[in-house]
Design a protein around this motif. Sequence first.
Motif, PDB file in Angstrom:
ATOM      1  N   ARG A   1       0.810  -1.210   0.000  1.00  0.00           N
ATOM      2  CA  ARG A   1       0.000   0.000   0.000  1.00  0.00           C
ATOM      3  C   ARG A   1       0.846   1.263   0.000  1.00  0.00           C
ATOM      4  O   ARG A   1       0.475   2.259  -0.637  1.00  0.00           O
ATOM      5  CB  ARG A   1      -0.942  -0.012   1.208  1.00  0.00           C
ATOM      6  N   SER A   2       1.957   1.233   0.700  1.00  0.00           N
ATOM      7  CA  SER A   2       2.813   2.415   0.767  1.00  0.00           C
ATOM      8  C   SER A   2       3.373   2.768  -0.609  1.00  0.00           C
ATOM      9  O   SER A   2       3.434   3.939  -0.999  1.00  0.00           O
ATOM     10  CB  SER A   2       3.964   2.188   1.755  1.00  0.00           C
TER      11      SER A   2
ATOM     12  N   ARG B   1       7.674  -9.692  -5.675  1.00  0.00           N
ATOM     13  CA  ARG B   1       6.275 -10.000  -5.994  1.00  0.00           C
ATOM     14  C   ARG B   1       5.528 -10.667  -4.850  1.00  0.00           C
ATOM     15  O   ARG B   1       4.618 -11.450  -5.073  1.00  0.00           O
ATOM     16  CB  ARG B   1       6.179 -10.878  -7.251  1.00  0.00           C
ATOM     17  N   THR B   2       5.905 -10.379  -3.618  1.00  0.00           N
ATOM     18  CA  THR B   2       5.211 -10.943  -2.458  1.00  0.00           C
ATOM     19  C   THR B   2       4.379  -9.863  -1.781  1.00  0.00           C
ATOM     20  O   THR B   2       4.889  -8.783  -1.461  1.00  0.00           O
ATOM     21  CB  THR B   2       6.191 -11.538  -1.446  1.00  0.00           C
ATOM     22  N   ALA B   3       3.102 -10.141  -1.575  1.00  0.00           N
ATOM     23  CA  ALA B   3       2.207  -9.174  -0.937  1.00  0.00           C
ATOM     24  C   ALA B   3       2.459  -9.103   0.561  1.00  0.00           C
ATOM     25  O   ALA B   3       2.667 -10.127   1.216  1.00  0.00           O
ATOM     26  CB  ALA B   3       0.754  -9.561  -1.197  1.00  0.00           C
ATOM     27  N   LEU B   4       2.429  -7.908   1.087  1.00  0.00           N
ATOM     28  CA  LEU B   4       2.411  -7.723   2.537  1.00  0.00           C
ATOM     29  C   LEU B   4       0.980  -7.951   3.017  1.00  0.00           C
ATOM     30  O   LEU B   4       0.016  -7.599   2.333  1.00  0.00           O
ATOM     31  CB  LEU B   4       2.868  -6.314   2.902  1.00  0.00           C
ATOM     32  N   GLY B   5       0.833  -8.544   4.205  1.00  0.00           N
ATOM     33  CA  GLY B   5      -0.492  -8.751   4.767  1.00  0.00           C
ATOM     34  C   GLY B   5      -0.927  -7.517   5.542  1.00  0.00           C
ATOM     35  O   GLY B   5      -0.126  -6.932   6.282  1.00  0.00           O
TER      36      GLY B   5
ATOM     37  N   THR C   1      -7.303   3.380   9.809  1.00  0.00           N
ATOM     38  CA  THR C   1      -5.866   3.110   9.777  1.00  0.00           C
ATOM     39  C   THR C   1      -5.616   1.642   9.454  1.00  0.00           C
ATOM     40  O   THR C   1      -6.532   0.824   9.468  1.00  0.00           O
ATOM     41  CB  THR C   1      -5.206   3.446  11.125  1.00  0.00           C
ATOM     42  N   TRP C   2      -4.354   1.330   9.163  1.00  0.00           N
ATOM     43  CA  TRP C   2      -3.978  -0.049   8.898  1.00  0.00           C
ATOM     44  C   TRP C   2      -2.544  -0.272   9.358  1.00  0.00           C
ATOM     45  O   TRP C   2      -1.804   0.684   9.606  1.00  0.00           O
ATOM     46  CB  TRP C   2      -4.127  -0.406   7.421  1.00  0.00           C
ATOM     47  N   ARG C   3      -2.200  -1.542   9.463  1.00  0.00           N
ATOM     48  CA  ARG C   3      -0.826  -1.937   9.774  1.00  0.00           C
ATOM     49  C   ARG C   3      -0.563  -3.278   9.099  1.00  0.00           C
ATOM     50  O   ARG C   3      -1.500  -4.004   8.764  1.00  0.00           O
ATOM     51  CB  ARG C   3      -0.595  -2.036  11.282  1.00  0.00           C
ATOM     52  N   THR C   4       0.702  -3.601   8.906  1.00  0.00           N
ATOM     53  CA  THR C   4       1.021  -4.906   8.341  1.00  0.00           C
ATOM     54  C   THR C   4       0.968  -5.961   9.437  1.00  0.00           C
ATOM     55  O   THR C   4       0.940  -5.646  10.627  1.00  0.00           O
ATOM     56  CB  THR C   4       2.418  -4.921   7.685  1.00  0.00           C
ATOM     57  N   ASN C   5       0.994  -7.211   9.031  1.00  0.00           N
ATOM     58  CA  ASN C   5       0.886  -8.325   9.979  1.00  0.00           C
ATOM     59  C   ASN C   5       2.238  -8.878  10.404  1.00  0.00           C
ATOM     60  O   ASN C   5       2.328 -10.009  10.882  1.00  0.00           O
ATOM     61  CB  ASN C   5       0.033  -9.446   9.371  1.00  0.00           C
TER      62      ASN C   5
END
Length: 343
Positions: A44-45, A209-213, A220-224
């Motif tokens: 997303r960033s 090519r790996t998605a962050l969760g 708001t959001w944050r990664t896993n």
Amino acid sequence: MNFTHQTINELIKKQNETLPYSGAVLVYKEDEEVFEQGYGYANRSERTQNTAHTRFAMASGCKIFTAVAICQLVQDGRITFDSYLKDCVGVPLPAFDPEITIHHLLTHSSGVPDYFDEEVMSDYEELWTHIPAYSMQSPRDFLPMFQDKAMTFSPGGQFSYNNSGFILLGLIVEHVTGLEFTTYVEKNIFQTCGMSDSGYFRMDQLPERTALGYIDEGATWRTNVFSVPVQGGPDGGAYTTVYDLEKFWKALLNHKLLTPAYTDLLFTPHIRASEYIYYGYGVWIVKKAGAIFKYYVMGSDPGVIMHSSVYPELNIHAHMMGNINKGAGLIAQKLDELIYPNL
């Protein structure tokens, strides 16, 4: 049956109006690609788009790899489904019933205590309040979370979804083969299937090519990154793409991983989970009117969602992988209804 690119696109578009999806969808019918599309952002960033070639985490969806690994070892005569856990794990488990077999572990009917009991807790993140997720790097790292706890029921007594049982199956693979579990799967399953985009990647060493969760919290959001183990294992956490999932299913169904007899055993409805849903070895099975409606695997973790289905009667394969924790199952349900309107 109006099963076309247009109908699937409209189905997902309508779903996205109320619950935007982030991930990828791939659908095959009779070995021909019908639909492929990415949604949302892998990062997303950086505003990097998800595509059908993006790698996503699988969560529990990769339990089927563990089941295939065990079936390969049984097929090779190194263990049997009736082998006792105590005889083939190489770890002292004095609190566990000595009658637990590999079959019990594969079918979630062993009664061993689950380190993540979904009947009493719903938030996987709670596990890492006192144990850092980055310390979980192998199947043995999970043992202190359950090996000294009491059995929950006698082996074979009932179906109760159990992550610890698959940790133990991974330890059996390691004990019997002398290889790390992830090494065994990558060599004997991923390479055999040509799954070149798949692996048990560390979250702090993700390839291209790996998605962050992502975990959404209102505006708001944050990664896993602090919410799941740093590296996956026998109960979940591998990474793959929707195209690699298709390669896996084709290899499995065409007996490149197991002989026809052992493939049939994997897909046998060994135990009933609910009214229409059964469990084979590492795979969920839906039966309608006494016939197999579909085989599927699914997974959900903070920032991870996936659902991969095979409808054997119609030779339709549908794969949904996402980097949020919702949406894949809803799309799968809509596809079920599209395939069988009177379901």
